[in-house]
Design an enzyme around this catalytic site. Structure first.
Site: not given
Ligand code: GUN
Length: 295
Positions: A65, A109, A132
Protein backbone atom coordinates in the site's frame (compact mmCIF):
# COMPACT_ATOMS: atom_id res chain seq x y z
CA UNK A 1 -13.91 -51.54 -48.65
CA UNK A 2 -11.05 -49.51 -47.39
CA UNK A 3 -11.67 -47.86 -44.11
CA UNK A 4 -11.12 -44.15 -44.01
CA UNK A 5 -10.05 -42.98 -40.65
CA UNK A 6 -11.41 -39.61 -39.78
CA UNK A 7 -9.67 -37.96 -36.92
CA UNK A 8 -12.22 -35.93 -35.02
CA UNK A 9 -11.00 -32.48 -34.26
CA UNK A 10 -12.54 -31.17 -31.09
CA UNK A 11 -12.41 -27.43 -31.11
CA UNK A 12 -11.63 -26.13 -27.67
CA UNK A 13 -11.89 -22.44 -27.05
CA UNK A 14 -10.04 -21.29 -24.01
CA UNK A 15 -11.31 -18.52 -21.76
CA UNK A 16 -9.96 -15.03 -22.17
CA UNK A 17 -7.68 -14.34 -19.21
CA UNK A 18 -8.54 -11.05 -17.53
CA UNK A 19 -5.22 -9.33 -16.85
CA UNK A 20 -5.69 -7.59 -13.50
CA UNK A 21 -2.09 -6.39 -13.47
CA UNK A 22 -2.43 -4.51 -16.77
CA UNK A 23 -5.87 -3.09 -15.92
CA UNK A 24 -4.61 -2.04 -12.50
CA UNK A 25 -1.56 -0.33 -14.01
CA UNK A 26 -3.71 1.70 -16.41
CA UNK A 27 -6.11 2.65 -13.58
CA UNK A 28 -3.24 3.72 -11.32
CA UNK A 29 -1.88 5.96 -14.08
CA UNK A 30 -5.26 7.73 -14.21
CA UNK A 31 -5.30 8.03 -10.41
CA UNK A 32 -1.78 9.51 -10.42
CA UNK A 33 -2.93 12.18 -12.90
CA UNK A 34 -5.89 13.06 -10.67
CA UNK A 35 -3.66 13.18 -7.61
CA UNK A 36 -1.28 15.51 -9.47
CA UNK A 37 -4.16 17.82 -10.43
CA UNK A 38 -5.38 17.90 -6.84
CA UNK A 39 -1.88 18.63 -5.58
CA UNK A 40 -1.65 21.53 -8.03
CA UNK A 41 -4.92 22.87 -6.64
CA UNK A 42 -3.47 22.78 -3.11
CA UNK A 43 -4.60 19.39 -1.78
CA UNK A 44 -2.14 16.52 -1.62
CA UNK A 45 -4.22 13.35 -1.08
CA UNK A 46 -3.04 11.48 2.04
CA UNK A 47 -3.60 7.97 3.39
CA UNK A 48 -2.78 6.71 6.90
CA UNK A 49 -2.49 3.02 7.67
CA UNK A 50 -2.49 1.67 11.22
CA UNK A 51 -0.93 -1.76 11.64
CA UNK A 52 -1.00 -3.50 15.02
CA UNK A 53 1.30 -6.43 15.78
CA UNK A 54 3.63 -8.25 13.42
CA UNK A 55 1.54 -10.57 11.26
CA UNK A 56 3.87 -11.18 8.27
CA UNK A 57 1.08 -11.21 5.64
CA UNK A 58 -0.28 -7.89 6.94
CA UNK A 59 3.23 -6.41 6.86
CA UNK A 60 3.51 -7.31 3.15
CA UNK A 61 0.06 -5.82 2.36
CA UNK A 62 0.94 -2.60 4.17
CA UNK A 63 4.28 -2.30 2.38
CA UNK A 64 2.45 -2.75 -0.95
CA UNK A 65 0.00 0.00 0.00
CA UNK A 66 2.87 2.35 0.90
CA UNK A 67 4.62 1.65 -2.40
CA UNK A 68 1.41 2.11 -4.41
CA UNK A 69 0.80 5.49 -2.75
CA UNK A 70 4.32 6.62 -3.52
CA UNK A 71 3.99 5.62 -7.19
CA UNK A 72 0.64 7.43 -7.49
CA UNK A 73 1.95 10.62 -5.85
CA UNK A 74 -0.25 10.13 -2.76
CA UNK A 75 1.15 11.05 0.66
CA UNK A 76 1.15 8.10 3.07
CA UNK A 77 1.87 7.47 6.74
CA UNK A 78 2.12 4.11 8.45
CA UNK A 79 1.55 3.92 12.19
CA UNK A 80 3.06 0.74 13.58
CA UNK A 81 1.77 -0.35 16.98
CA UNK A 82 2.91 -3.28 19.14
CA UNK A 83 0.92 -6.54 19.46
CA UNK A 84 -0.05 -5.57 23.03
CA UNK A 85 -1.40 -2.10 22.11
CA UNK A 86 -4.66 -1.32 23.92
CA UNK A 87 -7.96 -0.41 22.26
CA UNK A 88 -7.66 3.06 23.82
CA UNK A 89 -4.21 3.63 22.30
CA UNK A 90 -5.40 2.59 18.84
CA UNK A 91 -8.53 4.74 19.13
CA UNK A 92 -6.38 7.72 20.23
CA UNK A 93 -4.35 7.35 17.02
CA UNK A 94 -7.54 7.16 14.94
CA UNK A 95 -8.94 10.30 16.59
CA UNK A 96 -5.70 12.18 15.85
CA UNK A 97 -5.88 11.10 12.20
CA UNK A 98 -9.56 12.13 12.02
CA UNK A 99 -8.46 15.64 12.98
CA UNK A 100 -5.38 15.68 10.72
CA UNK A 101 -6.00 17.78 7.60
CA UNK A 102 -3.16 16.06 5.69
CA UNK A 103 -4.97 12.71 5.95
CA UNK A 104 -8.00 11.92 3.75
CA UNK A 105 -8.12 8.16 4.21
CA UNK A 106 -7.64 6.01 7.33
CA UNK A 107 -7.18 2.25 7.14
CA UNK A 108 -6.76 -0.08 10.09
CA UNK A 109 -5.12 -3.21 8.72
CA UNK A 110 -7.10 -6.35 9.57
CA UNK A 111 -7.01 -8.78 11.19
CA UNK A 112 -6.22 -7.11 14.51
CA UNK A 113 -4.49 -9.16 17.22
CA UNK A 114 -6.80 -11.42 19.25
CA UNK A 115 -8.69 -9.76 22.10
CA UNK A 116 -9.14 -6.39 20.36
CA UNK A 117 -12.70 -5.37 19.49
CA UNK A 118 -12.49 -4.73 15.74
CA UNK A 119 -15.99 -3.26 15.38
CA UNK A 120 -15.46 -0.86 18.29
CA UNK A 121 -12.06 0.30 17.01
CA UNK A 122 -13.20 0.80 13.41
CA UNK A 123 -16.30 2.72 14.55
CA UNK A 124 -14.03 5.61 15.58
CA UNK A 125 -12.90 6.28 12.00
CA UNK A 126 -14.64 9.34 10.55
CA UNK A 127 -17.00 8.05 7.82
CA UNK A 128 -15.63 10.54 5.28
CA UNK A 129 -12.13 9.04 5.78
CA UNK A 130 -13.33 5.40 5.73
CA UNK A 131 -11.49 4.39 2.54
CA UNK A 132 -12.21 0.69 3.20
CA UNK A 133 -15.97 1.48 3.14
CA UNK A 134 -16.38 -0.81 6.16
CA UNK A 135 -18.42 1.53 8.39
CA UNK A 136 -22.21 1.23 8.76
CA UNK A 137 -22.68 4.65 7.13
CA UNK A 138 -20.84 3.62 3.96
CA UNK A 139 -22.41 0.14 3.92
CA UNK A 140 -25.83 1.81 4.33
CA UNK A 141 -25.23 4.30 1.52
CA UNK A 142 -24.23 1.45 -0.79
CA UNK A 143 -27.37 -0.52 0.14
CA UNK A 144 -29.46 2.55 -0.63
CA UNK A 145 -27.88 2.74 -4.06
CA UNK A 146 -25.98 5.99 -3.47
CA UNK A 147 -22.48 4.96 -2.41
CA UNK A 148 -19.78 7.43 -1.45
CA UNK A 149 -16.72 5.25 -0.79
CA UNK A 150 -16.82 1.98 -2.72
CA UNK A 151 -15.73 -1.26 -1.01
CA UNK A 152 -12.23 -1.90 -2.41
CA UNK A 153 -12.20 -5.51 -3.62
CA UNK A 154 -15.76 -5.55 -5.04
CA UNK A 155 -15.15 -2.18 -6.74
CA UNK A 156 -11.99 -3.69 -8.25
CA UNK A 157 -14.05 -6.58 -9.63
CA UNK A 158 -16.51 -4.13 -11.22
CA UNK A 159 -13.59 -2.36 -12.92
CA UNK A 160 -12.27 -5.68 -14.26
CA UNK A 161 -15.73 -6.46 -15.71
CA UNK A 162 -16.11 -3.01 -17.26
CA UNK A 163 -12.60 -3.02 -18.75
CA UNK A 164 -13.24 -6.49 -20.22
CA UNK A 165 -16.38 -5.19 -21.93
CA UNK A 166 -18.73 -7.29 -19.79
CA UNK A 167 -22.09 -5.59 -19.26
CA UNK A 168 -23.74 -6.66 -15.99
CA UNK A 169 -27.26 -5.40 -16.85
CA UNK A 170 -29.76 -8.28 -16.92
CA UNK A 171 -27.10 -10.96 -16.38
CA UNK A 172 -27.43 -13.87 -13.95
CA UNK A 173 -24.80 -13.05 -11.32
CA UNK A 174 -23.88 -15.56 -8.63
CA UNK A 175 -21.69 -14.58 -5.70
CA UNK A 176 -20.27 -17.42 -3.62
CA UNK A 177 -19.43 -16.19 -0.10
CA UNK A 178 -21.28 -13.71 2.09
CA UNK A 179 -18.52 -11.89 3.97
CA UNK A 180 -18.97 -8.25 4.93
CA UNK A 181 -15.76 -7.35 3.06
CA UNK A 182 -16.43 -9.09 -0.26
CA UNK A 183 -19.58 -11.20 -0.73
CA UNK A 184 -22.27 -8.84 0.52
CA UNK A 185 -20.92 -5.59 -0.99
CA UNK A 186 -20.15 -7.48 -4.23
CA UNK A 187 -23.82 -8.47 -4.48
CA UNK A 188 -24.82 -4.84 -3.87
CA UNK A 189 -22.56 -3.49 -6.62
CA UNK A 190 -23.78 -6.07 -9.15
CA UNK A 191 -27.37 -5.23 -8.21
CA UNK A 192 -26.62 -1.53 -8.62
CA UNK A 193 -25.66 -2.32 -12.22
CA UNK A 194 -28.93 -4.21 -12.73
CA UNK A 195 -27.61 -7.75 -12.49
CA UNK A 196 -29.93 -10.52 -11.22
CA UNK A 197 -28.00 -11.51 -8.14
CA UNK A 198 -27.93 -14.72 -6.07
CA UNK A 199 -25.66 -15.13 -3.05
CA UNK A 200 -24.54 -18.64 -2.09
CA UNK A 201 -22.94 -19.58 1.23
CA UNK A 202 -21.98 -22.51 3.42
CA UNK A 203 -25.62 -23.49 4.04
CA UNK A 204 -26.70 -23.30 0.39
CA UNK A 205 -28.11 -26.56 -0.96
CA UNK A 206 -27.13 -27.89 -4.41
CA UNK A 207 -24.67 -25.05 -4.95
CA UNK A 208 -23.52 -26.36 -8.35
CA UNK A 209 -27.08 -26.06 -9.70
CA UNK A 210 -26.96 -22.37 -8.83
CA UNK A 211 -23.40 -21.59 -9.97
CA UNK A 212 -24.14 -23.30 -13.32
CA UNK A 213 -26.80 -20.65 -13.98
CA UNK A 214 -24.29 -17.81 -13.68
CA UNK A 215 -23.27 -15.59 -16.58
CA UNK A 216 -21.01 -13.88 -14.05
CA UNK A 217 -19.68 -16.03 -11.20
CA UNK A 218 -17.73 -14.41 -8.36
CA UNK A 219 -16.15 -16.67 -5.78
CA UNK A 220 -14.81 -15.49 -2.40
CA UNK A 221 -14.77 -18.38 0.05
CA UNK A 222 -11.07 -18.98 0.76
CA UNK A 223 -11.01 -22.63 -0.30
CA UNK A 224 -8.60 -23.82 -3.01
CA UNK A 225 -10.31 -25.30 -6.12
CA UNK A 226 -13.79 -24.83 -4.62
CA UNK A 227 -15.21 -23.99 -8.05
CA UNK A 228 -14.70 -26.93 -10.39
CA UNK A 229 -15.39 -27.08 -14.15
CA UNK A 230 -18.73 -28.90 -13.68
CA UNK A 231 -20.01 -25.92 -11.66
CA UNK A 232 -19.51 -23.45 -14.51
CA UNK A 233 -21.70 -22.65 -17.51
CA UNK A 234 -19.98 -22.64 -20.89
CA UNK A 235 -18.84 -19.11 -21.73
CA UNK A 236 -19.41 -17.70 -18.23
CA UNK A 237 -17.21 -15.00 -16.73
CA UNK A 238 -15.50 -16.41 -13.64
CA UNK A 239 -13.99 -13.99 -11.12
CA UNK A 240 -11.75 -15.53 -8.46
CA UNK A 241 -11.35 -13.43 -5.32
CA UNK A 242 -9.65 -16.19 -3.31
CA UNK A 243 -6.03 -15.95 -2.21
CA UNK A 244 -4.96 -19.28 -0.73
CA UNK A 245 -1.70 -21.05 -0.19
CA UNK A 246 -1.82 -24.44 -1.99
CA UNK A 247 -0.21 -27.67 -0.73
CA UNK A 248 2.76 -26.85 -3.01
CA UNK A 249 3.22 -23.51 -1.19
CA UNK A 250 2.12 -21.53 -4.26
CA UNK A 251 -0.65 -18.92 -4.25
CA UNK A 252 -3.93 -20.18 -5.68
CA UNK A 253 -7.49 -18.97 -5.85
CA UNK A 254 -10.87 -20.53 -5.08
CA UNK A 255 -11.28 -21.69 -8.68
CA UNK A 256 -9.77 -24.78 -10.31
CA UNK A 257 -8.19 -22.49 -12.90
CA UNK A 258 -6.66 -25.12 -15.23
CA UNK A 259 -9.96 -26.95 -15.78
CA UNK A 260 -12.38 -24.03 -15.52
CA UNK A 261 -10.50 -22.02 -18.15
CA UNK A 262 -11.50 -24.69 -20.71
CA UNK A 263 -15.20 -23.99 -20.04
CA UNK A 264 -15.42 -20.30 -19.11
CA UNK A 265 -15.53 -17.37 -21.52
CA UNK A 266 -13.49 -15.13 -19.20
CA UNK A 267 -11.47 -15.94 -16.10
CA UNK A 268 -9.22 -14.09 -13.64
CA UNK A 269 -5.92 -15.73 -12.67
CA UNK A 270 -4.47 -15.86 -9.14
CA UNK A 271 -2.15 -14.09 -8.71
CA UNK A 272 -2.57 -11.23 -11.19
CA UNK A 273 -6.38 -11.01 -11.34
CA UNK A 274 -8.45 -9.38 -8.62
CA UNK A 275 -5.52 -8.97 -6.20
CA UNK A 276 -3.88 -5.85 -7.68
CA UNK A 277 -7.28 -4.14 -8.00
CA UNK A 278 -7.92 -3.90 -4.24
CA UNK A 279 -5.10 -1.43 -3.64
CA UNK A 280 -6.08 0.43 -6.82
CA UNK A 281 -9.57 0.98 -5.35
CA UNK A 282 -8.00 2.14 -2.09
CA UNK A 283 -5.98 4.78 -3.98
CA UNK A 284 -9.16 5.83 -5.83
CA UNK A 285 -11.06 6.23 -2.56
CA UNK A 286 -8.23 8.28 -1.06
CA UNK A 287 -8.26 10.66 -4.03
CA UNK A 288 -12.06 10.81 -3.91
CA UNK A 289 -12.00 11.64 -0.20
CA UNK A 290 -9.39 14.37 -0.83
CA UNK A 291 -11.65 15.79 -3.57
CA UNK A 292 -14.68 15.65 -1.24
CA UNK A 293 -12.70 17.60 1.37
CA UNK A 294 -12.53 20.51 -1.09
CA UNK A 295 -16.32 20.85 -1.10
N1 GUN B 1 -6.66 -7.04 5.42
C1 GUN B 1 -6.70 -7.71 4.24
N2 GUN B 1 -7.33 -6.99 3.30
C2 GUN B 1 -7.71 -5.83 3.90
C3 GUN B 1 -8.41 -4.68 3.43
O1 GUN B 1 -8.82 -4.56 2.28
N3 GUN B 1 -8.58 -3.69 4.36
C4 GUN B 1 -8.16 -3.80 5.64
N4 GUN B 1 -8.39 -2.79 6.46
N5 GUN B 1 -7.50 -4.86 6.10
C5 GUN B 1 -7.28 -5.86 5.22
Amino acid sequence: MAMVKIKAKVKTKMAKIIDGKAISKAEREKIAKEAEELKNSGILPGLAVIIVGDDPASAVYVRNKERACEEAGIYSEVIRMPENASEEEIIANIEALNANGKIHGILVQLPLPKGLDETKILSHIKASKDVDAFLPENVGLLSLGRPDMLPCTPAGVMTLLAESGIDVCGKECVVVGRSNIVGKPMAMLLLLQNGTVTVCHSKTKNIADITRRADILVCAVGKPKFITADMVKSGACVIDVGINRGDDGKLCGDVDFENVKEIAGYITPVPGGVGPMTITSLLKNTVKSAKNSQK
